[in-house]
Design an enzyme around this catalytic site. Structure first.
Site, PDB file in Angstrom:
ATOM      1  N   ASP A  90       0.842  -1.201   0.000  1.00  0.00           N
ATOM      2  CA  ASP A  90       0.000   0.000   0.000  1.00  0.00           C
ATOM      3  C   ASP A  90       0.877   1.251   0.000  1.00  0.00           C
ATOM      4  O   ASP A  90       2.054   1.205   0.388  1.00  0.00           O
ATOM      5  CB  ASP A  90      -0.887   0.016   1.253  1.00  0.00           C
ATOM      6  CG  ASP A  90      -1.881  -1.131   1.264  1.00  0.00           C
ATOM      7  OD1 ASP A  90      -2.153  -1.697   0.178  1.00  0.00           O
ATOM      8  OD2 ASP A  90      -2.372  -1.474   2.358  1.00  0.00           O
TER       9      ASP A  90
HETATM   10  N1  URA Z   1      -1.180  -5.885   3.974  1.00  0.00           N
HETATM   11  C1  URA Z   1      -1.704  -4.638   3.952  1.00  0.00           C
HETATM   12  O1  URA Z   1      -2.745  -4.384   4.530  1.00  0.00           O
HETATM   13  N2  URA Z   1      -1.026  -3.688   3.276  1.00  0.00           N
HETATM   14  C2  URA Z   1       0.148  -3.907   2.654  1.00  0.00           C
HETATM   15  O2  URA Z   1       0.729  -2.996   2.068  1.00  0.00           O
HETATM   16  C3  URA Z   1       0.680  -5.213   2.699  1.00  0.00           C
HETATM   17  C4  URA Z   1      -0.007  -6.198   3.363  1.00  0.00           C
END
Ligand code: URA
Length: 239
Positions: A106
């Site tokens: 993310d």
């Molecule tokens: N899980 C999440 O919620 N976000 C990420 O970036 C990676 C794994």
């Protein structure tokens, strides 16, 4: 899973115009080189990254590229974006335009991101069946309860995908900090797992993917995987 392969005779025929039935003769005349060696069998397997020469002419010479990046916060896991710096913007690599991301993070997640031009490798790394462990350090808004570890080990039902998450391992580091190890990568998986307990993830950092770590790599830096790391990954992926 293995890369898409072709038999040598079909590959030569498709890429040179020589009739399939005539490739055996070329082989007997030692006119075909595969990865620099005289080809021995028309059944030899050719992948996207096998170098093939016929009569000194190169029919294929693609180089596989594997890059590890220490992703900063606020950088988007995409190859193009009109608003944000992308992970690709941070990378200097001669084959940069061929690379794709193996398992996105993310926007605000930091840590280890892999990029490659080898589609078979990235599929293998991402498949839950491969059981390659991805480890995250997580900072949470609320204290972590003693019951979390057992619930994560059992799996959590995600209604949207109609799946139960694979068993995950939780190590509690302090009241608000944990290390979580997963073998899959569903959309926002870590945040949704803690969301089950209404506990907001404040910071998320991917520490490792299988045997690969960020050791020695500053935030925003990237480097090619070493031959040794690739060999170790192969062992993990094929064990
Ligand atoms: N899980 C999440 O919620 N976000 C990420 O970036 C990676 C794994």
């Amino acid at each position: 899973m293995k890369s898409t392969t072709h038999r040598l005779d079909r590959f030569i025929s498709q890429n040179s115009g020589v009739k399939l039935s005539d490739v055996r003769l070329l082989l007997a005349q030692k006119r075909i080189l595969v990865d620099g060696q005289i080809a021995q069998s028309i059944q030899q397997k050719i992948t996207q990254f096998t170098q093939v020469m016929l009569d000194g002419q190169c029919l294929q010479n693609n180089q596989a590229a594997y890059v590890l990046l220490h992703k900063p916060q606020g950088v988007v896991s995409a190859t193009q974006d009109s608003q944000h710096t992308t992970v690709l913007d941070l990378i200097e690599h001669p084959q940069k335009s061929e690379l794709h991301i193996v398992g996105r993070l993310d926007l605000n997640t930091t840590g280890l991101v892999l990029l490659t031009n080898d589609g078979a490798w990235s599929r293998q790394v991402s498949l839950p069946q491969t059981r390659l462990v991805k480890t995250y350090d997580v900072q949470l808004a609320q204290p972590v309860g003693a019951q979390y570890a057992a619930v994560f080990a059992q799996g959590i039902y995600f209604a949207y995908e109609n799946i139960t998450t694979q068993p995950a391992q939780l190590e509690i580091l302090s009241a608000h900090r944990v290390r979580l190890s997963l073998v899959e990568g569903k959309y926002h998986q870590v945040k949704r797992m803690f969301g089950y307990f209404q506990n907001q993830v404040l910071q998320l950092h991917r520490v490792s993917v299988g045997p690969l770590t960020l050791a020695g790599l500053a935030v925003g830096q990237s480097r090619a995987l070493t031959a040794q790391e690739l060999a170790t990954m192969d062992r993990y992926l094929n064990s």
